[in-house]
Motif scaffolding. Structure first.
Motif, PDB file in Angstrom:
ATOM      1  N   ILE A 211       0.886  -1.167   0.025  1.00 47.81           N
ATOM      2  CA  ILE A 211      -0.150   0.278  -0.087  1.00 47.81           C
ATOM      3  C   ILE A 211       1.100   1.336   0.102  1.00 47.81           C
ATOM      4  N   ASP A 212       0.837   2.003  -1.026  1.00 40.66           N
ATOM      5  CA  ASP A 212       1.460   3.028  -1.210  1.00 40.66           C
ATOM      6  C   ASP A 212       0.988   4.143  -2.185  1.00 40.66           C
ATOM      7  N   THR A 213       1.259   5.542  -2.094  1.00 49.11           N
ATOM      8  CA  THR A 213       0.736   6.288  -3.124  1.00 49.11           C
ATOM      9  C   THR A 213       1.592   6.528  -4.336  1.00 49.11           C
ATOM     10  N   ASN A 214       2.697   5.993  -4.105  1.00 51.16           N
ATOM     11  CA  ASN A 214       3.901   6.353  -5.235  1.00 51.16           C
ATOM     12  C   ASN A 214       3.757   5.209  -6.116  1.00 51.16           C
ATOM     13  N   PRO A 215       3.507   5.298  -7.444  1.00 50.03           N
ATOM     14  CA  PRO A 215       3.238   4.256  -8.178  1.00 50.03           C
ATOM     15  C   PRO A 215       4.656   3.407  -8.749  1.00 50.03           C
ATOM     16  N   ALA A 216       5.923   4.053  -8.653  1.00 49.89           N
ATOM     17  CA  ALA A 216       7.315   3.573  -8.716  1.00 49.89           C
ATOM     18  C   ALA A 216       7.781   2.438  -7.441  1.00 49.89           C
ATOM     19  N   LYS A 217       7.399   3.052  -6.502  1.00 53.41           N
ATOM     20  CA  LYS A 217       7.515   2.249  -5.190  1.00 53.41           C
ATOM     21  C   LYS A 217       6.612   0.795  -5.308  1.00 53.41           C
ATOM     22  N   LEU A 218       5.321   1.083  -5.901  1.00 53.17           N
ATOM     23  CA  LEU A 218       4.559   0.092  -5.844  1.00 53.17           C
ATOM     24  C   LEU A 218       5.010  -1.012  -6.934  1.00 53.17           C
ATOM     25  N   GLN A 219       5.703  -0.771  -7.899  1.00 48.04           N
ATOM     26  CA  GLN A 219       6.194  -1.568  -8.925  1.00 48.04           C
ATOM     27  C   GLN A 219       7.295  -2.131  -8.309  1.00 48.04           C
ATOM     28  N   LEU A 220       8.074  -1.495  -7.604  1.00 48.67           N
ATOM     29  CA  LEU A 220       9.409  -2.339  -7.078  1.00 48.67           C
ATOM     30  C   LEU A 220       8.713  -3.130  -5.932  1.00 48.67           C
ATOM     31  N   ALA A 221       7.837  -2.924  -5.224  1.00 48.77           N
ATOM     32  CA  ALA A 221       7.232  -3.955  -4.371  1.00 48.77           C
ATOM     33  C   ALA A 221       6.992  -5.199  -4.874  1.00 48.77           C
ATOM     34  N   THR A 222       6.702  -5.172  -6.030  1.00 51.50           N
ATOM     35  CA  THR A 222       6.185  -6.537  -6.700  1.00 51.50           C
ATOM     36  C   THR A 222       7.291  -7.469  -7.042  1.00 51.50           C
ATOM     37  N   LYS A 223       8.747  -6.884  -7.159  1.00 48.13           N
ATOM     38  CA  LYS A 223       9.726  -7.586  -7.370  1.00 48.13           C
ATOM     39  C   LYS A 223      10.266  -7.911  -6.091  1.00 48.13           C
TER      40      LYS A 223
END
Length: 362
Positions: A211-223
């Motif tokens: 859960i985050d408002t930053n799309p770039a951090k969310l994409q890293l989270a998937t990795k």
């Protein structure tokens, strides 16, 4: 040595020339190699938590042992080490009952303003920060504030284990006790949140909601192990969690931002019998509000300090996880800076532009 000094809250750090004392009994002098910029430092720099000033902040670091004092048996010059603010005495009630992170031995885990390990050309005392003070070219610490690591572990990435990784991973594995197949939501995808996500994957969680408002951090989270991504800008995160879990909620919510609203949201998205673990440093004096009726469904909320660590056991395991490809530290470092650029580094942190910035010392 050069060190970054905090004179006043909400003021820039100032690079000064400082002398560090020679190691006394059970003390170790370390040449700092890398120091991470942690959001916890910012809390103190902004006055959200009190600390005697002036001080040299910093607590997430790695280095090489230069000298040891008398009675030191754990390390020798040349050893590679990671520091930890959870310095322990080993003899108090907390230490001897298996909770060294809560050590009460103040002769080792010295209270704010007690340590006297620096000297400089001023009358006022320069205070050590959290028994470490990593934003300097050298550190003088108790031997129980460090852990030896394998020399094949890169020191730049090892520094992250000293706080952010240990805090997030430990909150999941040690404090919350996440088991294989369970559902986990992580609120906040900064350095600590990323560690919690990676830790949940290592623990075998069935679903991991980032859960985050930053799309770039969310994409890293998937990795790093997230199976589901939730952006609060798209709507109430509690409702989004409930919609994705057929109205049930999650068994574990790990709050990594340190805000009133996210602590309350963490509790609100729990399934019956679930546990919310608050990792973030909620500003001193702030109170959170919960629905009392939720406790009838055996929902729980708890705190976590430095991942409830046993750091001389946990950190070597984290090193092994990295060397085996299970802990993805290479993706965390957003910026490598010099000590002279430290204020720019904290500005980038406040703007949400980085997962982790690290200072590389010569």
């Amino acid at each position: 040595m050069k060190a970054a000094v905090l004179y006043e809250v909400n003021k820039p750090l100032v690079i000064e020339e400082v002398s560090v004392n020679k190691p006394g009994p059970r003390e170790v002098l370390i040449r700092t190699k890398v120091a991470g910029l942690c959001h916890s430092d910012l809390h103190f720099m902004e006055g959200l938590y009190p600390w005697p000033l002036p001080t040299i902040p910093g607590h997430e670091s790695s280095g090489i042992v230069e000298q040891v004092g008398s009675d030191v048996t754990y390390v020798k010059p040349g050893d590679h080490v990671v520091t930890c603010l959870s310095v322990f005495c080993g003899t108090c009630d907390m230490c001897t009952t298996g909770r060294p992170v809560l050590c009460t031995g103040t002769d080792v885990k010295m209270m704010p303003g007690v340590a006297n390990r620096f000297s400089w050309g001023r009358k006022e005392k320069l205070n050590q920060f959290l028994n470490l003070s990593s934003f300097g070219e050298q550190m003088l610490v108790h031997e129980n504030a460090i852990v030896k690591i394998k020399k094949e572990m890169p020191l730049d990435l090892a520094a992250l284990i000293g706080c952010g990784v240990m805090t997030g991973y430990g909150a999941v594995v040690n404090t919350a006790g996440v088991r294989a197949g369970e559902t986990v939501a992580v609120l906040g995808c900064g350095g600590v949140g990323m560690a919690a996500i990676n830790g949940a994957k290592i623990a075998g969680a069935g679903r991991v909601f980032a859960i985050d408002t930053n799309p770039a951090k969310l994409q890293l989270a998937t990795k790093l192990g997230a199976t589901d991504l939730i952006n609060p800008n798209d709507g109430d995160p509690i409702k989004q969690i409930k919609d994705k879990t057929n109205g049930v909620g999650v068994e574990h919510a790990i709050e990594c931002l340190g805000a009133k609203i996210t602590a309350e949201q963490a509790f609100g998205m729990l399934a019956p019998g679930g546990t919310a673990t608050v990792v973030g440093m909620i500003p001193f004096g702030t109170k959170i509000e919960l629905h009392g009726a939720d406790f009838l469904r055996e929902k729980r909320i708890q705190g976590s300090s430095m991942g409830s660590n046993h750091f001389r056991v946990d950190m070597p395991r984290l090193v092994d996880f990295y060397l085996k490809g299970l802990l993805h530290l290479d993706d965390w470092v957003s910026a490598r800076i010099k000590l002279s650029e430290i204020n720019d580094g904290f500005a980038a942190m406040k703007a949400g532009k980085v997962v982790r910035s690290i200072i590389e010392f010569n």
